[in-house]
Scaffold this motif. Structure first.
Motif, PDB file in Angstrom:
ATOM      1  N   THR A 123       0.819  -1.207   0.000  1.00 18.23           N
ATOM      2  CA  THR A 123       0.000   0.000   0.000  1.00 18.23           C
ATOM      3  C   THR A 123       0.854   1.260   0.000  1.00 18.23           C
ATOM      4  O   THR A 123       1.951   1.296   0.569  1.00 18.23           O
ATOM      5  CB  THR A 123      -0.936   0.042   1.221  1.00 18.23           C
ATOM      6  OG1 THR A 123      -0.145   0.152   2.419  1.00 18.23           O
ATOM      7  CG2 THR A 123      -1.792  -1.215   1.292  1.00 18.23           C
ATOM      8  N   LEU A 124       0.331   2.315  -0.620  1.00 15.83           N
ATOM      9  CA  LEU A 124       1.023   3.601  -0.642  1.00 15.83           C
ATOM     10  C   LEU A 124       1.158   4.192   0.756  1.00 15.83           C
ATOM     11  O   LEU A 124       2.163   4.832   1.072  1.00 15.83           O
ATOM     12  CB  LEU A 124       0.287   4.584  -1.551  1.00 15.83           C
ATOM     13  CG  LEU A 124       0.492   4.424  -3.064  1.00 15.83           C
ATOM     14  CD1 LEU A 124      -0.383   5.421  -3.812  1.00 15.83           C
ATOM     15  CD2 LEU A 124       1.957   4.598  -3.453  1.00 15.83           C
ATOM     16  N   SER A 125       0.154   4.007   1.592  1.00 13.80           N
ATOM     17  CA  SER A 125       0.217   4.571   2.942  1.00 13.80           C
ATOM     18  C   SER A 125       1.355   3.949   3.738  1.00 13.80           C
ATOM     19  O   SER A 125       2.069   4.646   4.478  1.00 13.80           O
ATOM     20  CB  SER A 125      -1.112   4.368   3.672  1.00 13.80           C
ATOM     21  OG  SER A 125      -1.462   3.000   3.716  1.00 13.80           O
ATOM     22  N   HIS A 126       1.552   2.641   3.593  1.00 12.84           N
ATOM     23  CA  HIS A 126       2.662   1.975   4.280  1.00 12.84           C
ATOM     24  C   HIS A 126       3.997   2.481   3.735  1.00 12.84           C
ATOM     25  O   HIS A 126       4.943   2.735   4.492  1.00 12.84           O
ATOM     26  CB  HIS A 126       2.544   0.462   4.105  1.00 12.84           C
ATOM     27  CG  HIS A 126       3.479  -0.326   4.956  1.00 12.84           C
ATOM     28  ND1 HIS A 126       3.643  -1.679   4.811  1.00 12.84           N
ATOM     29  CD2 HIS A 126       4.318   0.043   5.958  1.00 12.84           C
ATOM     30  CE1 HIS A 126       4.523  -2.113   5.687  1.00 12.84           C
ATOM     31  NE2 HIS A 126       4.959  -1.091   6.389  1.00 12.84           N
ATOM     32  N   LEU A 127       4.090   2.646   2.420  1.00 17.70           N
ATOM     33  CA  LEU A 127       5.310   3.181   1.827  1.00 17.70           C
ATOM     34  C   LEU A 127       5.566   4.600   2.311  1.00 17.70           C
ATOM     35  O   LEU A 127       6.712   4.944   2.659  1.00 17.70           O
ATOM     36  CB  LEU A 127       5.206   3.163   0.300  1.00 17.70           C
ATOM     37  CG  LEU A 127       6.388   3.783  -0.455  1.00 17.70           C
ATOM     38  CD1 LEU A 127       7.683   3.028  -0.167  1.00 17.70           C
ATOM     39  CD2 LEU A 127       6.106   3.822  -1.956  1.00 17.70           C
ATOM     40  N   GLN A 159       6.505   9.405  -6.757  1.00 12.20           N
ATOM     41  CA  GLN A 159       6.297  10.727  -6.177  1.00 12.20           C
ATOM     42  C   GLN A 159       6.568  10.722  -4.678  1.00 12.20           C
ATOM     43  O   GLN A 159       7.097  11.694  -4.125  1.00 12.20           O
ATOM     44  CB  GLN A 159       4.861  11.207  -6.445  1.00 12.20           C
ATOM     45  CG  GLN A 159       4.569  12.611  -5.919  1.00 12.20           C
ATOM     46  CD  GLN A 159       5.509  13.649  -6.503  1.00 12.20           C
ATOM     47  OE1 GLN A 159       5.658  13.753  -7.716  1.00 12.20           O
ATOM     48  NE2 GLN A 159       6.161  14.429  -5.638  1.00 12.20           N
ATOM     49  N   LEU A 160       6.244   9.641  -4.008  1.00  9.82           N
ATOM     50  CA  LEU A 160       6.534   9.560  -2.579  1.00  9.82           C
ATOM     51  C   LEU A 160       8.039   9.552  -2.321  1.00  9.82           C
ATOM     52  O   LEU A 160       8.526  10.185  -1.373  1.00  9.82           O
ATOM     53  CB  LEU A 160       5.884   8.309  -1.982  1.00  9.82           C
ATOM     54  CG  LEU A 160       4.362   8.355  -1.809  1.00  9.82           C
ATOM     55  CD1 LEU A 160       3.851   7.028  -1.279  1.00  9.82           C
ATOM     56  CD2 LEU A 160       3.960   9.492  -0.871  1.00  9.82           C
ATOM     57  N   HIS A 210      -3.231   2.992  11.891  1.00  8.13           N
ATOM     58  CA  HIS A 210      -1.852   3.148  11.438  1.00  8.13           C
ATOM     59  C   HIS A 210      -1.760   2.887   9.927  1.00  8.13           C
ATOM     60  O   HIS A 210      -2.727   2.451   9.287  1.00  8.13           O
ATOM     61  CB  HIS A 210      -0.931   2.180  12.180  1.00  8.13           C
ATOM     62  CG  HIS A 210      -0.540   2.630  13.553  1.00  8.13           C
ATOM     63  ND1 HIS A 210       0.069   3.829  13.799  1.00  8.13           N
ATOM     64  CD2 HIS A 210      -0.671   2.013  14.762  1.00  8.13           C
ATOM     65  CE1 HIS A 210       0.327   3.943  15.099  1.00  8.13           C
ATOM     66  NE2 HIS A 210      -0.128   2.861  15.702  1.00  8.13           N
ATOM     67  N   ALA A 211      -0.582   3.121   9.386  1.00 11.64           N
ATOM     68  CA  ALA A 211      -0.403   3.133   7.929  1.00 11.64           C
ATOM     69  C   ALA A 211      -0.670   1.794   7.261  1.00 11.64           C
ATOM     70  O   ALA A 211      -1.089   1.750   6.109  1.00 11.64           O
ATOM     71  CB  ALA A 211       1.017   3.599   7.593  1.00 11.64           C
ATOM     72  N   ASN A 212      -0.435   0.693   7.952  1.00  6.90           N
ATOM     73  CA  ASN A 212      -0.540  -0.621   7.300  1.00  6.90           C
ATOM     74  C   ASN A 212      -1.723  -1.436   7.815  1.00  6.90           C
ATOM     75  O   ASN A 212      -1.696  -2.657   7.783  1.00  6.90           O
ATOM     76  CB  ASN A 212       0.753  -1.429   7.504  1.00  6.90           C
ATOM     77  CG  ASN A 212       0.825  -2.634   6.586  1.00  6.90           C
ATOM     78  OD1 ASN A 212       0.386  -2.591   5.441  1.00  6.90           O
ATOM     79  ND2 ASN A 212       1.378  -3.729   7.086  1.00  6.90           N
ATOM     80  N   VAL A 213      -2.766  -0.752   8.270  1.00  2.82           N
ATOM     81  CA  VAL A 213      -3.947  -1.454   8.766  1.00  2.82           C
ATOM     82  C   VAL A 213      -4.916  -1.711   7.618  1.00  2.82           C
ATOM     83  O   VAL A 213      -5.170  -0.828   6.796  1.00  2.82           O
ATOM     84  CB  VAL A 213      -4.643  -0.641   9.875  1.00  2.82           C
ATOM     85  CG1 VAL A 213      -5.938  -1.307  10.307  1.00  2.82           C
ATOM     86  CG2 VAL A 213      -3.707  -0.485  11.064  1.00  2.82           C
TER      87      VAL A 213
END
Length: 382
Positions: A123-127, A159-160, A210-213
């Motif tokens: 996932t982008l959020s985890h990255l 972009q991240l 959290h980011a990886n949920v």
């Protein structure tokens, strides 16, 4: 299934964990191979001195950790299964244990990092969380190389890297994988709160993610369906198995206020989110009976301890689609239930969970269904 990785003058025996019969997936992929070959072909070892470290992020089953066994390295992952797999594969390959530190994603990143190798997460959020934490501990001399399957690397991915690290480019694709190279030259790094919070109006809960949920942006509709259809009964020991952010277990805590609720997930971020949500939203007399466990399902739990297990089973392990996690969860649930105890699950209609439960428990009842989901109930009988 191939268990032998021969690469760059090394031969490793690598297994996926948990191990299953007739495994068809191997414990490494072409992105692992691409990173290892690039490291050697470009002599990245020369950037590592005695005081510095190699940082490995999201190593899936230990291919990177085992191959780079001669270097001082820290390995970071949000997955209990990955960290456990790394330990077991290191033992299998007789890797020394005095030059490696395994830690979960919520711990502080090490500060003496000279080379960073990243497996791009799902996932982008985890990255984004990973790159945000990494940006705090690197210098302009730090070498950063990431790798992932071509279908996981998009303009938003790059972009991240640009936002948190600096100038970024990619390699040509090899075996459907690609490398990402970032130079550390970003000075205007955003101070962004990556965890999300949203409200469940029916309960009046504010849910921290959290980011990886799993389903961190909104309430999962399968989870909602299970929350609305909890079984009636006087349950005293309940498990939210694969709990994610914990909302099903929280609903169970309200439905059975005297019960001990055990939240279990293999993601450190999920368990921390569930803990935060329970403490922030429910009264102390309920939270004091809650347990939060990072684990591979119910592996290692005692037999005959629980009278209700609730589960929304995952059908992915990392990027691979598999029903083996569900099989393991159902078998372990039967082992851990008391006689007459119940396993209640929610699943997509197209998944053949009813057949699995009938084979494992000898019975399975359709509790309710809608256009997308079914709720099934199996009882432990002797």
């Amino acid at each position: 299934m191939n268990e032998i990785l021969t690469i760059a003058e090394e031969t490793l025996v690598l297994h996926r964990h948990p191990r299953i019969k007739n495994e068809t997936l191997q414990a490494w992929d072409s992105a692992d191979e691409y990173l290892i070959n690039y490291f050697n072909e470009n002599q990245l070892a020369k950037h590592l001195n005695d005081d510095g470290q190699l940082l490995l992020i999201n190593d899936g089953f230990g291919a990177l950790s085992c191959y780079f066994q001669t270097f001082n390295r820290t390995v970071i992952s949000d997955s209990y299964l990955s960290l456990n797999s790394i330990k077991l594969n290191m033992q299998r390959n007789n890797c020394p244990e005095d030059n490696i530190l395994l830690q979960d994603s919520l711990q502080e990143f090490p500060r003496n990092v000279q080379v960073v190798l990243i497996k791009v997460p799902k996932t982008l959020s985890h990255l984004e969380y990973t790159l945000q934490q990494l940006s705090k501990v690197i210098s302009k001399e730090t070498i950063i190389v990431a790798a992932g399957k071509v279908n996981m690397i998009h303009s938003s991915t790059l972009q991240l890297f640009e936002t948190y690290i600096g100038s970024t480019k990619t390699s040509l694709a090899k075996k459907k994988s690609r490398l990402i190279f970032s130079l550390v030259d970003q000075v205007d790094i955003p101070e962004k709160e990556i965890p999300l919070t949203w409200e469940i109006e029916k309960q009046g809960w504010k849910i921290h993610n959290h980011a990886n949920v799993f389903s961190r942006n909104h309430l999962d509709i399968g989870g909602r369906f299970l929350m609305d259809n909890l079984p009636e009964g006087d349950f005293s020991k309940v498990v939210d198995l694969g709990c994610g952010n914990g909302v099903v277990g929280m609903a169970a805590s309200e439905a059975y206020p005297k019960a001990q609720i055990t939240f279990i997930d293999e993601s450190y971020m999920a368990i921390d989110s569930a803990r935060i949500n329970m403490l922030k939203n429910l009264p102390e007399e309920q939270t004091e009976h809650a347990r939060f466990v990072v684990n591979n399902g119910l592996v290692g739990f005692k037999a005959g301890c629980y009278d209700l297990i609730l589960c929304n089973p995952p059908f992915h392990q990392q990027q691979a689609i598999t029903d083996q996690i569900a099989w393991s969860m159902f078998n372990d649930a039967r082992f851990c239930l008391v006689e007459g105890g119940e396993l209640v699950i929610v699943g997509n209609r197209h998944l053949d969970y009813k057949d699995k439960l009938e084979r494992i428990f000898g019975n399975c009842e359709l509790v309710t269904e809608n256009k997308k989901f079914v709720i099934l109930r199996a009882v432990k009988e002797y």
